[in-house]
Every structure is written in structure tokens, then in C-alpha cells.
Design a protein around this motif. Structure first.
Motif, PDB file in Angstrom:
ATOM      1  N   VAL A 203      16.638  84.139  58.949  1.00 55.81           N
ATOM      2  CA  VAL A 203      18.101  84.073  59.023  1.00 55.81           C
ATOM      3  C   VAL A 203      18.590  82.805  58.339  1.00 55.81           C
ATOM      4  O   VAL A 203      18.070  81.714  58.578  1.00 55.81           O
ATOM      5  CB  VAL A 203      18.576  84.088  60.493  1.00 55.81           C
ATOM      6  CG1 VAL A 203      20.100  84.037  60.564  1.00 55.81           C
ATOM      7  CG2 VAL A 203      18.041  85.315  61.216  1.00 55.81           C
ATOM      8  N   LEU A 204      19.605  82.961  57.477  1.00 54.01           N
ATOM      9  CA  LEU A 204      20.188  81.807  56.805  1.00 54.01           C
ATOM     10  C   LEU A 204      21.178  81.104  57.735  1.00 54.01           C
ATOM     11  O   LEU A 204      21.893  81.747  58.506  1.00 54.01           O
ATOM     12  CB  LEU A 204      20.912  82.229  55.534  1.00 54.01           C
ATOM     13  CG  LEU A 204      20.082  82.871  54.417  1.00 54.01           C
ATOM     14  CD1 LEU A 204      20.976  83.175  53.220  1.00 54.01           C
ATOM     15  CD2 LEU A 204      18.924  81.990  54.009  1.00 54.01           C
ATOM     16  N   ASP A 211      26.188  77.566  50.566  1.00 58.06           N
ATOM     17  CA  ASP A 211      25.535  77.110  49.336  1.00 58.06           C
ATOM     18  C   ASP A 211      25.245  78.291  48.408  1.00 58.06           C
ATOM     19  O   ASP A 211      25.334  78.172  47.176  1.00 58.06           O
ATOM     20  CB  ASP A 211      24.233  76.380  49.665  1.00 58.06           C
ATOM     21  CG  ASP A 211      24.479  75.050  50.364  1.00 58.06           C
ATOM     22  OD1 ASP A 211      25.610  74.549  50.292  1.00 58.06           O
ATOM     23  OD2 ASP A 211      23.533  74.532  50.987  1.00 58.06           O
ATOM     24  N   LEU A 212      24.885  79.424  49.017  1.00 55.40           N
ATOM     25  CA  LEU A 212      24.599  80.629  48.232  1.00 55.40           C
ATOM     26  C   LEU A 212      25.851  81.109  47.512  1.00 55.40           C
ATOM     27  O   LEU A 212      25.814  81.446  46.320  1.00 55.40           O
ATOM     28  CB  LEU A 212      24.069  81.731  49.157  1.00 55.40           C
ATOM     29  CG  LEU A 212      23.388  82.939  48.510  1.00 55.40           C
ATOM     30  CD1 LEU A 212      22.065  82.528  47.875  1.00 55.40           C
ATOM     31  CD2 LEU A 212      23.162  84.041  49.535  1.00 55.40           C
ATOM     32  N   GLN A 349      18.105  86.738  44.812  1.00 58.97           N
ATOM     33  CA  GLN A 349      16.931  85.878  44.623  1.00 58.97           C
ATOM     34  C   GLN A 349      17.245  84.710  43.696  1.00 58.97           C
ATOM     35  O   GLN A 349      16.882  83.554  43.985  1.00 58.97           O
ATOM     36  CB  GLN A 349      15.777  86.710  44.055  1.00 58.97           C
ATOM     37  CG  GLN A 349      14.471  85.933  43.922  1.00 58.97           C
ATOM     38  CD  GLN A 349      13.351  86.785  43.362  1.00 58.97           C
ATOM     39  OE1 GLN A 349      13.594  87.649  42.526  1.00 58.97           O
ATOM     40  NE2 GLN A 349      12.134  86.564  43.819  1.00 58.97           N
ATOM     41  N   ALA A 350      17.940  84.982  42.592  1.00 60.54           N
ATOM     42  CA  ALA A 350      18.282  83.919  41.642  1.00 60.54           C
ATOM     43  C   ALA A 350      19.272  82.936  42.265  1.00 60.54           C
ATOM     44  O   ALA A 350      19.151  81.714  42.059  1.00 60.54           O
ATOM     45  CB  ALA A 350      18.877  84.544  40.372  1.00 60.54           C
ATOM     46  N   ALA A 351      20.218  83.454  43.051  1.00 57.27           N
ATOM     47  CA  ALA A 351      21.197  82.569  43.693  1.00 57.27           C
ATOM     48  C   ALA A 351      20.522  81.661  44.714  1.00 57.27           C
ATOM     49  O   ALA A 351      20.846  80.475  44.821  1.00 57.27           O
ATOM     50  CB  ALA A 351      22.283  83.415  44.370  1.00 57.27           C
ATOM     51  N   ALA A 352      19.582  82.220  45.471  1.00 61.22           N
ATOM     52  CA  ALA A 352      18.871  81.422  46.456  1.00 61.22           C
ATOM     53  C   ALA A 352      18.061  80.322  45.773  1.00 61.22           C
ATOM     54  O   ALA A 352      18.017  79.174  46.257  1.00 61.22           O
ATOM     55  CB  ALA A 352      17.954  82.304  47.295  1.00 61.22           C
ATOM     56  N   ARG A 353      17.468  80.651  44.660  1.00 55.41           N
ATOM     57  CA  ARG A 353      16.693  79.647  43.912  1.00 55.41           C
ATOM     58  C   ARG A 353      17.613  78.553  43.375  1.00 55.41           C
ATOM     59  O   ARG A 353      17.302  77.358  43.483  1.00 55.41           O
ATOM     60  CB  ARG A 353      15.940  80.335  42.762  1.00 55.41           C
ATOM     61  CG  ARG A 353      15.078  79.376  41.940  1.00 55.41           C
ATOM     62  CD  ARG A 353      14.340  80.093  40.831  1.00 55.41           C
ATOM     63  NE  ARG A 353      15.252  80.719  39.886  1.00 55.41           N
ATOM     64  CZ  ARG A 353      15.413  82.024  39.767  1.00 55.41           C
ATOM     65  NH1 ARG A 353      14.730  82.859  40.526  1.00 55.41           N
ATOM     66  NH2 ARG A 353      16.260  82.518  38.873  1.00 55.41           N
ATOM     67  N   GLY A 356      18.737  76.133  45.967  1.00 56.70           N
ATOM     68  CA  GLY A 356      17.681  75.345  46.585  1.00 56.70           C
ATOM     69  C   GLY A 356      17.255  75.853  47.948  1.00 56.70           C
ATOM     70  O   GLY A 356      16.697  75.103  48.752  1.00 56.70           O
ATOM     71  N   ILE A 357      17.497  77.141  48.224  1.00 59.48           N
ATOM     72  CA  ILE A 357      17.099  77.735  49.506  1.00 59.48           C
ATOM     73  C   ILE A 357      15.669  78.243  49.373  1.00 59.48           C
ATOM     74  O   ILE A 357      15.365  79.065  48.495  1.00 59.48           O
ATOM     75  CB  ILE A 357      18.050  78.890  49.887  1.00 59.48           C
ATOM     76  CG1 ILE A 357      19.480  78.378  50.010  1.00 59.48           C
ATOM     77  CG2 ILE A 357      17.602  79.562  51.185  1.00 59.48           C
ATOM     78  CD1 ILE A 357      20.511  79.469  50.225  1.00 59.48           C
ATOM     79  N   VAL A 358      14.777  77.794  50.232  1.00 58.04           N
ATOM     80  CA  VAL A 358      13.368  78.123  50.106  1.00 58.04           C
ATOM     81  C   VAL A 358      12.913  79.162  51.133  1.00 58.04           C
ATOM     82  O   VAL A 358      11.745  79.501  51.197  1.00 58.04           O
ATOM     83  CB  VAL A 358      12.481  76.861  50.247  1.00 58.04           C
ATOM     84  CG1 VAL A 358      12.774  75.896  49.110  1.00 58.04           C
ATOM     85  CG2 VAL A 358      12.740  76.170  51.615  1.00 58.04           C
ATOM     86  N   LYS A 359      13.822  79.650  51.950  1.00 63.37           N
ATOM     87  CA  LYS A 359      13.450  80.684  52.915  1.00 63.37           C
ATOM     88  C   LYS A 359      13.135  81.974  52.188  1.00 63.37           C
ATOM     89  O   LYS A 359      13.764  82.297  51.188  1.00 63.37           O
ATOM     90  CB  LYS A 359      14.589  80.920  53.900  1.00 63.37           C
ATOM     91  CG  LYS A 359      14.772  79.763  54.893  1.00 63.37           C
ATOM     92  CD  LYS A 359      15.892  80.097  55.887  1.00 63.37           C
ATOM     93  CE  LYS A 359      16.070  78.975  56.905  1.00 63.37           C
ATOM     94  NZ  LYS A 359      17.186  79.233  57.835  1.00 63.37           N
TER      95      LYS A 359
END
Length: 359
Positions: A203-204, A211-212, A349-353, A356-359
Motif C-alpha cells: 500500500v502506498l 509524489d506519483l 511503473q515508469a511514474a513510480a520509478r 523514487g518509489i521503491v515499493k
């Protein structure tokens, strides 16, 4: 292998089996198939023929007459040329291949009659094909629940698949036995079941969600915000049509959702402006398609026959259309499909990268 093809081409011409201007094409199909055989040496020739034929049938670049030409080329190569050469006489029973193909075609027909999704169709046919490859039977109608139990146990013990994967295979075989073979699977208690332990959801946090959203722009931002703010599933957003949005009622209609049921979800006020902008882009793209002689979209069930011409109306177009036209794998018509499931996953996936989200 390449050295065999000129001999095969010469054989076709000497025997007068094909017109002179087609001999090279027949040899070309055989060459492509022999490359597949070399890459998949552990699989039976019968199954490889089925797979080769099915791949050609699904390709948007290969027409129906070319698929039939390829099948004829393999029959001539294995049924006459190699027998004549004394290399593999009696190696393959083409009758068995034809029987399995008939079963697969019947499965495909029934899946479409029952209005299963195209992804389900492809998944079921793939598992049924793998099942026959594992059994190595000459008569596809002679299989029983014993073979099913052994195959599922093989998946769990040898392949070590997840429980969901094994259940997926079982559902495909259950469809085969119930609807095509008309055989009762009986007691499956001896089947080894793949097990999955308890899993905790990822869960984020509120900060991570914010941030996303910061790194997302335009259409991509709208898609992810719809997923987050409406509770819609991934494919429900992808399949959303223009007429499913009710701006005045602050509602969005989800058609044929899980369990083939319709439902209504709230339309967030904060997304209205972005949605209206997206619909203007959809209209612009649709007008361009119509001017180019296209503009059709897939219609569910028999609506295309009931309402001829509706497939070109703006209200039936997808809110998130694909960037390019494509050939409908079922009808063969050129249409603009919706954005793919994989494309949406790549966006997140690209947005999380980037965030800087590593979950």
C-alpha cells in the motif's frame, strides 16, 4: 536445413504439385517452420505444427489464404517429400494433428458463443494445447480425468507454478471436458494442488501517492487518477467508452464488469475538466479515422448486427484509444482498439520509478 529447401522446391516442380511461381513460397513456409523446430527441439512435431499454424492465423500480416498455403506446404513436405526421400516416413500422423486442431477450433467457437474475453480465449487455448502436448495422445477425444490430474500435478511438482496458475489451467481443461469432450472429470482428490501462503498487500502512503501524481502529465495522469479516485479496475478504465461518462449526474458506468455485471461509480469533480479535454482529443482522432475510411470500434455481443453503423458513432468510441489502428483478431476488421493493459501498467511503473518509489 537450408540445403533441404532447394531440393523440396525442385521436388514440388518435378511432381507438378504446385504452380511454378508458388514453389518458392511453399519452401519459404517450410523454412520458417524448420526454424521453429530447431528452437523448440523438446516439443513434439504435432504440437509445433499446431502452434505454427495458430501463430500465422493470429498475425495481422498474414492473410487466411497464406495460412492455408503454409499448412499445405507442411503436408507436402512431411507427407510426400520426406517419404519420397526415405527420411522420416511415418514420423508424423497428420490425422492426429487435424483432430487436435478440430478440438481447438471447437473450443474457440464455443468460447466466442459464450462471449468470453479475447484474453481468456487465448489463455484457454494455450493451456489446452500444452495439455495435449503433455499427454502426447493420438486421439484428442480419448483423454480422461486421469490425464488432467497428472498434468495438474506435473505443474505443481515439476513446474512449481503458483496456485493461481494451476487454477487457470484447471479452468481451461474444465471448459474443454465439459463443453467439447462432454466428459465428467470425476474425483480430482489425488491431484497435487499448488499452495500459496498468505501475502500482505503493498500500500502506498498518502505522500507517495502525491509524489506519483506530480510526475504524471496529461492523459497518463488522468488514467491513474481515475484508477485511484473511482475504484475502477485496470481494464474497466481501459474499456471506458464516451457514452459511459455522465457529467451532469457525476457518474461513470462500468459495463460488463467482473461477473458480467454493470455498476455505477462516482465521477470525481476534480477530473471533469481533464475528462472533457480527453473527449475532445478522442473526437479529433475519430474524425481523422473517419476521413481515412476507418472509424469502427468493437461492439459487444450482437449490437453490431442490431445497430449497423453504430460502431462508427462517437459515443461508442473508447475514452482512451490506442495510438494506432489494428486488425481485430476475431473479425479481421481494421479498428482502433482501447489502450492495452500492459500500457497502463507501464505508465504506473515508469511514474513510480521517476517518483523514487521503491515499493
Amino acid at each position: 536445413m537450408d540445403s533441404v529447401l532447394p531440393e523440396f522446391q525442385a521436388f514440388l516442380l518435378e511432381q507438378g504439385l504446385v504452380p511454378e511461381n508458388q514453389a518458392s513460397y511453399y519452401a519459404g513456409w517450410v523454412g520458417r517452420f524448420l526454424d521453429l523446430v530447431e528452437q523448440s527441439s523438446q516439443e513434439s512435431l504435432d504440437i509445433l505444427k499446431l502452434r505454427f499454424s495458430d501463430q500465422l492465423a493470429r498475425s495481422r500480416r498474414v492473410q487466411d489464404w497464406q495460412v492455408e498455403q503454409a499448412r499445405n506446404a507442411l503436408e507436402l513436405y512431411y507427407g510426400q517429400f520426406q517419404t519420397e526421400q526415405g527420411r522420416t516416413a511415418g514420423e508424423v500422423e497428420l490425422e492426429s494433428v487435424d483432430r487436435i486442431r478440430e478440438v481447438l477450433d471447437r473450443c474457440r467457437e464455443l468460447i466466442r458463443i459464450k462471449h468470453y474475453s479475447y484474453s481468456t480465449e487465448q489463455t484457454y487455448l494455450a493451456w489446452i494445447e500444452r495439455f495435449y502436448e503433455y499427454c502426447r495422445v493420438t486421439d484428442p477425444m480419448a483423454v480422461t480425468g486421469v490425464e488432467v490430474s497428472r498434468f495438474l500435478s506435473h505443474l505443481a511438482l515439476k513446474r512449481q507454478v503458483a496456485s493461481s496458475t494451476q487454477n487457470q489451467a484447471f479452468n481451461a481443461l474444465l471448459f474443454l471436458f465439459r463443453n467439447v469432450l462432454h466428459v465428467d472429470l470425476g474425483d480430482m482428490e489425488k491431484t497435487v494442488r499448488a499452495k500459496r501462503g498468505p501475502r500482505l498487500p503493498v500500500v502506498l502512503s498518502v505522500k507517495e501517492v502525491q509524489d506519483l501524481f506530480v510526475v504524471l502529465k496529461g492523459r497518463d495522469s488522468l488514467i491513474v487518477r481515475l484508477l485511484y479516485g473511482t475504484g475502477m479496475r485496470l481494464m474497466e478504465v481501459a474499456r471506458l467508452r464516451v457514452q459511459d461518462i455522465d457529467f451532469d449526474g457525476n457518474a461513470m458506468f462500468v459495463r460488463a464488469a467482473k461477473g458480467d455485471k454493470d455498476r455505477v461509480t462516482l465521477l470525481p469533480e476534480s477530473l471533469k475538466e481533464a475528462l472533457r479535454g480527453q473527449l475532445l482529443k478522442v473526437k479529433e482522432l475519430h474524425d481523422k479515422d473517419l476521413n481515412s475510411g476507418y472509424g469502427e470500434v468493437y461492439m459487444p455481443y450482437a449490437l453490431e448486427r442490431k445497430y449497423p453503423g453504430a460502431c462508427k458513432e462517437l459515443r461508442w468510441q473508447y475514452v482512451f484509444p490506442s495510438a494506432r489502428l489494428s486488425v481485430d483478431p476475431r473479425s479481421g476488421k481494421v479498428r482502433r482498439h482501447h489502450i492495452s493493459e500492459k500500457a497502463i501498467q507501464n505508465i504506473v511503473q515508469a511514474a513510480a520509478r521517476d517518483a523514487g518509489i521503491v515499493k
